[in-house]
Design an enzyme around this catalytic site. Structure first.
Site, PDB file in Angstrom:
ATOM      1  N   HIS A 184      -6.357   1.291   3.234  1.00 54.69           N
ATOM      2  CA  HIS A 184      -5.330   0.444   3.657  1.00 54.69           C
ATOM      3  C   HIS A 184      -5.342   0.245   5.200  1.00 54.69           C
ATOM      4  CE1 HIS A 184      -3.246   3.681   6.041  1.00 54.69           C
ATOM      5  NE2 HIS A 184      -2.178   2.989   6.108  1.00 54.69           N
TER       6      HIS A 184
ATOM      7  N   HIS B 159       0.884  -1.499  -0.003  1.00 54.62           N
ATOM      8  CA  HIS B 159       0.012   0.073  -0.137  1.00 54.62           C
ATOM      9  C   HIS B 159       0.828   1.248  -0.011  1.00 54.62           C
ATOM     10  CE1 HIS B 159      -0.504  -1.459   4.353  1.00 54.62           C
ATOM     11  NE2 HIS B 159       0.701  -0.538   4.313  1.00 54.62           N
TER      12      HIS B 159
END
Length: 451
Positions: A370, A300
């Site tokens: 995320h 991420h």
């Protein structure tokens, strides 16, 4: 600028979040930019940002990649049920066993001194000795296993980077990095998908969060200086001096991109070796034949060339997770038809989630949150939250206590659930925007944090 957040979450955004968006949008020829609901202030750019430029005339920004390049999530499954770990004594034993194989102290080196980190940064998982690859699944159930680049760029590495990164492969790191033992609650409408992925109600899984350690950190620090000098020499300015960028095709842009790929290789290999150590710990407790198959590994913090709208684009995701829909051509082969698991951590004491992207996610370049996203700084958390409040959220003293590897919760108070946004509201925003659906909740049983 697009914001994917329900009304309650959006109301919680501080003004600085939108100020940073304005600064980011001053970078020329931006094709797209958005915030996921976990967005919060970072250095130069908010965590929770997706920003896109055309490859032919666009820009690359280390500020919109982040310092912990390749940081991401990994989940391994087991055949154990939560009742097998109901006894707190068993969970404590498992924590201690895992810590034998996965160093959590910043000053402790890896157990894998026989791995040449240069092989890893050049070739990713394919650079690991075969003895550390339990089976082919450990190579295929990943977002990317090898990031290719011209190795000549490695000559431009900072001289001290190998010294700092040596001995860190397979180590957890500090901050918000963790190993968490969880059990699953499968969503009723997702049981078929979950079963196809080998998931079942009550199943014990292991979630891992870590990144590229000193390799990515040193690259980030070095290229922050180099980009700043380059921008100065070009006469380019921005209201935020920490927002740095360069044309993709420039020497500094190309060098950063190639070296960033080396950090991505380190990051995915680091999570792989952490998981290898976790499996060894499980075998010590539950027997030498215990297997922990990989569900998925993804990142991420990165910038990757992807094809969208029939054009090659550089997609930056800083604290944003790619969640491809079923049938999307970028899916890993094993998840081509079903779509891949998107792994979203909560915070200590709260649920994490396994999700799956939807076709409608195309509108946000298939980016979702995320994690929960910080609600307050580490300093503010220590000032506002008491250890007693932290203990209550971890159910200390009850049969459902979420065990941790620290003798005192005071040492990790800045990572308490109260430091983060309500992850359920974050997930509600993602589902409400039709970006992804929930497949399973992951309920915490024990957590291992770095020190």
């Amino acid at each position: 600028m697009h914001v994917f957040a329900n009304a309650e979450v959006k109301e919680s955004f501080e003004d600085k979040v939108f100020e940073m968006a304005d600064n980011n949008l001053r970078i020329p020829r931006n094709q797209y930019m958005s915030y996921t609901p976990d967005a919060h202030v970072g250095i130069g750019t908010c965590i929770g940002t997706t920003a896109v430029w055309n490859m032919k005339d666009g820009f690359v920004s280390p500020s919109i990649v982040g310092v912990d390049i390749g940081c991401g999530m990994r989940v391994h499954t087991t055949q154990l049920h939560k009742r097998d770990l109901q006894d707190k004594g068993v969970r404590r034993q498992l924590i201690q066993a895992i810590e034998k194989y996965v160093p959590t102290n910043e000053r402790t080196n890896t157990h894998y001194e026989d791995i040449d980190i240069m092989d890893v940064v050049r070739s990713g998982l394919k650079g690991l000795p075969e003895r550390y690859v339990p089976n082919e699944r450990w190579l295929t159930h990943v977002e990317e296993s090898t990031f290719t680049f011209s190795h000549g760029y490695l000559e431009k590495l900072p001289e001290n980077i190998r010294k700092y990164a040596h001995g860190q492969l397979g180590t957890l790191g500090g901050g918000n990095h963790f190993i968490e033992i969880q059990y699953l609650e499968i969503e009723e409408e997702a049981k078929d998908v979950a079963a196809s992925w080998g998931l079942f109600d009550g199943q014990v899984v292991v979630m891992i969060h870590s990144g590229s350690r000193a390799w990515g950190a040193k690259l980030g620090q070095t290229y922050t200086k180099i980009f700043r000098e380059a921008m100065y020499s070009w006469g380019v300015t921005n209201p935020d001096r920490n927002l740095l960028y360069a044309p993709i095709g420039s020497d500094v842009g190309q060098t950063y991109l190639h070296l960033m790929y080396s950090a991505l290789n380190f990051a995915v290999s680091n999570r792989h070796m952490i998981a290898f150590g976790v499996q060894q710990g499980f075998r010590d407790v539950f027997g030498g034949e215990t297997e922990l198959p990989v569900l998925y590994d993804l990142m991420h913090n990165y910038a990757l060339k992807e094809f969208h709208r029939n054009e090659p684009m550089l997609v930056h995701r800083k604290g944003a997770t790619r969640a491809l829909s079923p049938g999307h051509f970028l899916n890993a082969a094993v998840y081509k038809e079903s779509g891949h698991p998107a792994l979203i951590p909560g915070s200590m004491g709260t649920s994490s989630y396994i999700m799956r992207g939807r076709a409608e996610g195309e509108k946000n370049f298939y980016s979702i949150c995320h994690g929960a996203g910080r609600a307050r700084s580490r300093k503010a958390t220590k000032e506002l939250v008491t250890v007693d409040q932290f203990e209550a959220s971890m159910k200390v003293g009850t049969d459902e206590e979420i065990l941790v590897n620290h003798r005192s919760l005071k040492t990790i108070l800045d990572e308490c659930p109260q430091a983060y946004k309500d992850v359920d509201l974050i997930i509600d925003s993602i589902v409400g925007a039709s970006l992804a659906d929930v497949i399973a909740k992951c309920k915490p049983m024990a957590a291992i944090k770095g020190v």
